[in-house]
Design a protein around this motif. Structure first.
Motif, PDB file in Angstrom:
ATOM      1  N   UNK A  45     -35.913  58.269  26.720  1.00  0.00           N
ATOM      2  CA  UNK A  45     -37.133  58.822  26.178  1.00  0.00           C
ATOM      3  C   UNK A  45     -37.090  59.231  24.961  1.00  0.00           C
ATOM      4  N   UNK A  46     -35.945  59.258  24.282  1.00  0.00           N
ATOM      5  CA  UNK A  46     -35.918  59.740  22.885  1.00  0.00           C
ATOM      6  C   UNK A  46     -35.248  58.646  21.883  1.00  0.00           C
ATOM      7  N   UNK A  47     -35.662  58.814  20.583  1.00  0.00           N
ATOM      8  CA  UNK A  47     -34.767  57.887  19.580  1.00  0.00           C
ATOM      9  C   UNK A  47     -33.487  58.293  19.693  1.00  0.00           C
ATOM     10  N   UNK A  48     -32.545  57.194  19.663  1.00  0.00           N
ATOM     11  CA  UNK A  48     -30.989  57.602  19.462  1.00  0.00           C
ATOM     12  C   UNK A  48     -30.409  56.943  18.513  1.00  0.00           C
ATOM     13  N   UNK A  49     -29.480  57.726  17.931  1.00  0.00           N
ATOM     14  CA  UNK A  49     -28.640  57.285  16.775  1.00  0.00           C
ATOM     15  C   UNK A  49     -27.661  56.193  17.388  1.00  0.00           C
ATOM     16  N   UNK A  50     -27.859  55.014  16.830  1.00  0.00           N
ATOM     17  CA  UNK A  50     -27.168  53.776  17.245  1.00  0.00           C
ATOM     18  C   UNK A  50     -25.915  53.340  16.489  1.00  0.00           C
ATOM     19  N   UNK A  51     -26.015  53.392  15.158  1.00  0.00           N
ATOM     20  CA  UNK A  51     -25.236  52.788  14.402  1.00  0.00           C
ATOM     21  C   UNK A  51     -25.338  53.604  13.054  1.00  0.00           C
ATOM     22  N   UNK A  52     -24.180  53.552  12.165  1.00  0.00           N
ATOM     23  CA  UNK A  52     -24.529  53.966  10.567  1.00  0.00           C
ATOM     24  C   UNK A  52     -24.907  52.588   9.869  1.00  0.00           C
ATOM     25  N   UNK A  53     -25.677  52.998   9.095  1.00  0.00           N
ATOM     26  CA  UNK A  53     -26.122  51.734   8.258  1.00  0.00           C
ATOM     27  C   UNK A  53     -25.026  50.677   7.832  1.00  0.00           C
ATOM     28  N   UNK A  54     -23.718  51.610   7.249  1.00  0.00           N
ATOM     29  CA  UNK A  54     -22.885  50.897   6.645  1.00  0.00           C
ATOM     30  C   UNK A  54     -22.101  50.011   7.553  1.00  0.00           C
ATOM     31  N   UNK A  55     -22.332  50.075   8.874  1.00  0.00           N
ATOM     32  CA  UNK A  55     -21.784  49.232   9.872  1.00  0.00           C
ATOM     33  C   UNK A  55     -22.317  47.875   9.661  1.00  0.00           C
ATOM     34  N   UNK A  56     -23.620  47.604   9.248  1.00  0.00           N
ATOM     35  CA  UNK A  56     -24.336  46.306   9.071  1.00  0.00           C
ATOM     36  C   UNK A  56     -24.713  46.135   7.436  1.00  0.00           C
ATOM     37  N   UNK A  93     -31.790  57.355   5.933  1.00  0.00           N
ATOM     38  CA  UNK A  93     -30.848  58.026   5.330  1.00  0.00           C
ATOM     39  C   UNK A  93     -29.214  57.665   6.053  1.00  0.00           C
ATOM     40  N   UNK A  94     -29.215  56.473   6.213  1.00  0.00           N
ATOM     41  CA  UNK A  94     -27.743  56.107   6.495  1.00  0.00           C
ATOM     42  C   UNK A  94     -27.398  55.875   8.094  1.00  0.00           C
ATOM     43  N   UNK A  95     -28.544  55.997   8.811  1.00  0.00           N
ATOM     44  CA  UNK A  95     -28.436  56.286  10.287  1.00  0.00           C
ATOM     45  C   UNK A  95     -29.176  55.157  10.729  1.00  0.00           C
ATOM     46  N   UNK A  96     -28.867  54.205  11.737  1.00  0.00           N
ATOM     47  CA  UNK A  96     -30.084  53.524  12.560  1.00  0.00           C
ATOM     48  C   UNK A  96     -30.120  54.045  13.759  1.00  0.00           C
ATOM     49  N   UNK A  97     -31.516  54.294  14.053  1.00  0.00           N
ATOM     50  CA  UNK A  97     -32.175  54.839  15.175  1.00  0.00           C
ATOM     51  C   UNK A  97     -32.663  53.676  15.989  1.00  0.00           C
ATOM     52  N   UNK A  98     -32.419  53.844  17.430  1.00  0.00           N
ATOM     53  CA  UNK A  98     -33.142  52.908  18.155  1.00  0.00           C
ATOM     54  C   UNK A  98     -33.639  53.784  19.450  1.00  0.00           C
ATOM     55  N   UNK A  99     -34.945  53.027  19.859  1.00  0.00           N
ATOM     56  CA  UNK A  99     -35.743  53.694  20.988  1.00  0.00           C
ATOM     57  C   UNK A  99     -35.524  52.529  22.172  1.00  0.00           C
ATOM     58  N   UNK A 100     -34.826  53.080  23.273  1.00  0.00           N
ATOM     59  CA  UNK A 100     -34.628  52.183  24.262  1.00  0.00           C
ATOM     60  C   UNK A 100     -35.499  52.346  25.569  1.00  0.00           C
TER      61      UNK A 100
END
Ligand code: FES
Ligand SMILES: [Fe+2]
Length: 450
Positions: free
Chosen positions: A25-36, A129-136
């Motif tokens: 139900x939430x947006x979740x922190x998935x990766x650091x932008x620096x990982x891609x 700001x350097x974090x990739x968020x995703x909504x599942x």
């Protein structure tokens, strides 16, 4: 103690499981932008909430997150060609955009509409700001919540340092370690009180070492719960450590000093038996200094307790070599197989545990409870109040979603996440909730401490 059923309910996070639906139900922190790092660069295997996914950054710089297995006949998209705004399966050349739309199906005759009738499973991603968020979750764009307003993710990247470590146990026991203030007096402590030097942080450590059975109180909030741990300080005063417990799996740890950075965690379930622990250190109003960054990237036993990040972040030289397995670059070198590199001599002479770094002390004890702890066997005492209350929040959220399709706490209050922690030395008759409400606002100019 938890019944077998309730334990199952809060620990299982896969697709279709009640707690899994809470998290979705939430947006979740998935990766650091620096990982891609690069557009059209190599795809990355990601595993989260029990799902195998492939992340990639397309030609325009957008991040895509697709189900690993190609909707044609199930080949892994990890081997895909990342080219011209899409990821192309190497088996028969089907090409997927970040939205999951099929841009090309070269093994079908020209004019075929087959490609318009199928989509790859894709989760939307937003970078901030350097974090990739995703909504599942299953909500359409207009019904999705906003990203939570975490101060650490709203300040420029130069003010925030994030490290991750892969922990091999269920997320609940990891999280519970994060809100259990009483273990700090033991697991992370040193043997000799003379080791304390007098900095604000050291004062806190001194109170914690001297008073090992704090009194706990909790208050429910729009984002979850605030925990106050009260210890005795000088005559007429109490030392309060305020921990923020934010649904579904975040914490902000008590602060240590006016100009010190703050720290917190996100305990992101990889699946039911492994967790990606994010450790976040940020300063609200200035860039992190080189010496602070140095303390987070490297560890020296002498520095523990004198600077915010030291030992809390896994030092750079304690990571295993990365492989193509999901999250593999975040595996710590100290692990179950080598008894977390415990130094028995250090345990005898200097430190309570002898395990190197605060991060690995936590990881060692939490993993030692087994992959998913059977909470029928535990005996909770007064020191475990915060854990009991947090479980109630999780259980209510899981049952609410299961029985009445209710939105979990915090989903509709993303702005309430704009909050800090505090450590306060208050007169014994002060109202800690009132003081904490004022001092933990992220609009405050300074971080509050004793
Ligand atoms: S399995 Fe991917 S295109 Fe055939
Ligand atoms: Fe800890």
């Amino acid at each position: 103690m938890l019944s077998k059923e309730d334990n199952m309910l809060i620990t299982r996070v896969g697709p279709g499981k009640p707690m899994g639906n809470v998290m979705r139900a939430y947006w979740l922190p998935m990766l650091l932008s620096s990982e891609l790092p690069e557009r059209d660069g190599r795809p990355l295997r990601v595993r989260v909430l029990g799902e195998d996914l492939i992340a990639f950054r397309d030609t325009r710089g957008n991040v895509g997150l697709l189900e690993e297995y190609c909707p044609h006949r199930g080949a892994s998209l990890y081997f895909g060609r990342n080219e011209q705004c899409g990821l192309r399966c190497v088996y028969h050349g089907w090409k997927f955009e970040v939205s999951g739309r099929i841009a090309d199906m070269p093994n079908e005759p020209p004019g075929s509409t087959f490609k318009d009738r199928i989509r790859a499973k894709a989760y939307p991603c937003v970078e901030r700001n350097g974090v990739v968020w995703t909504y599942m979750g299953d909500k359409q764009e207009s019904e999705r919540p906003a990203l939570p307003h975490f101060e650490w993710n709203l300040v420029p990247e130069s003010r925030c340092y994030i490290s991750k470590r892969l922990q091999e146990c269920n997320w609940v026991q990891a999280y519970e370690g994060g809100i259990d203030s009483s273990h700090v007096s033991f697991l992370h402590s040193r043997l000799n009180p003379a080791d304390f030097t007098g900095s604000p942080r050291e004062h806190g450590m001194k109170y914690m070492a001297a008073d090992t059975f704090p009194h706990y109180e909790t208050v429910e909030t729009p984002y979850g719960m605030m925990v106050g741990a009260r210890r005795n300080a000088e005559p007429g005063y109490h030392y309060w450590r305020i921990t923020q417990c934010m649904m579904p799996f975040y914490t902000i740890l008590p602060s240590y000093g006016g100009d010190s950075p703050l720290s917190g965690h996100a305990w992101v379930p990889i699946d039911d038996v492994s967790t990606m622990v994010w450790t976040i250190t940020w300063h609200p109003s200035r860039d992190l200094r080189e010496d602070e960054l140095e303390d987070m990237r490297h560890w020296s036993p002498e520095r523990v307790g004198t600077s915010e990040g030291n030992g809390r972040h896994l030092p750079l030289d304690m990571y295993m070599e990365e492989t193509s397995a999901p999250g593999s670059g975040w595996r710590p070198k100290p692990n179950k197989a080598n008894d977390y590199m415990i130094d028995w001599n250090a345990q005898a002479t200097k430190a309570f545990s002898g395990i190197p770094t605060i991060a690995m002390q936590d990881q060692a004890v939490q993993e030692s409870m087994g992959p998913i702890y059977d909470r029928r066997k535990e005996h909770l005492g007064t020191a475990d109040l915060a854990i009991i209350r947090m479980r109630r929040l999780w259980l209510n959220a899981a049952k609410g979603i299961l029985e009445r399709n209710m939105k979990p706490v915090g989903v509709e209050a993303p702005e309430s996440y704009y909050i800090r922690s505090a450590s306060m030395r208050l007169p014994v008759d002060a109202d800690w909730v009132e003081e904490a409400a004022r001092l933990t606002s992220a609009n405050e100019r300074t971080v509050h401490f004793i």
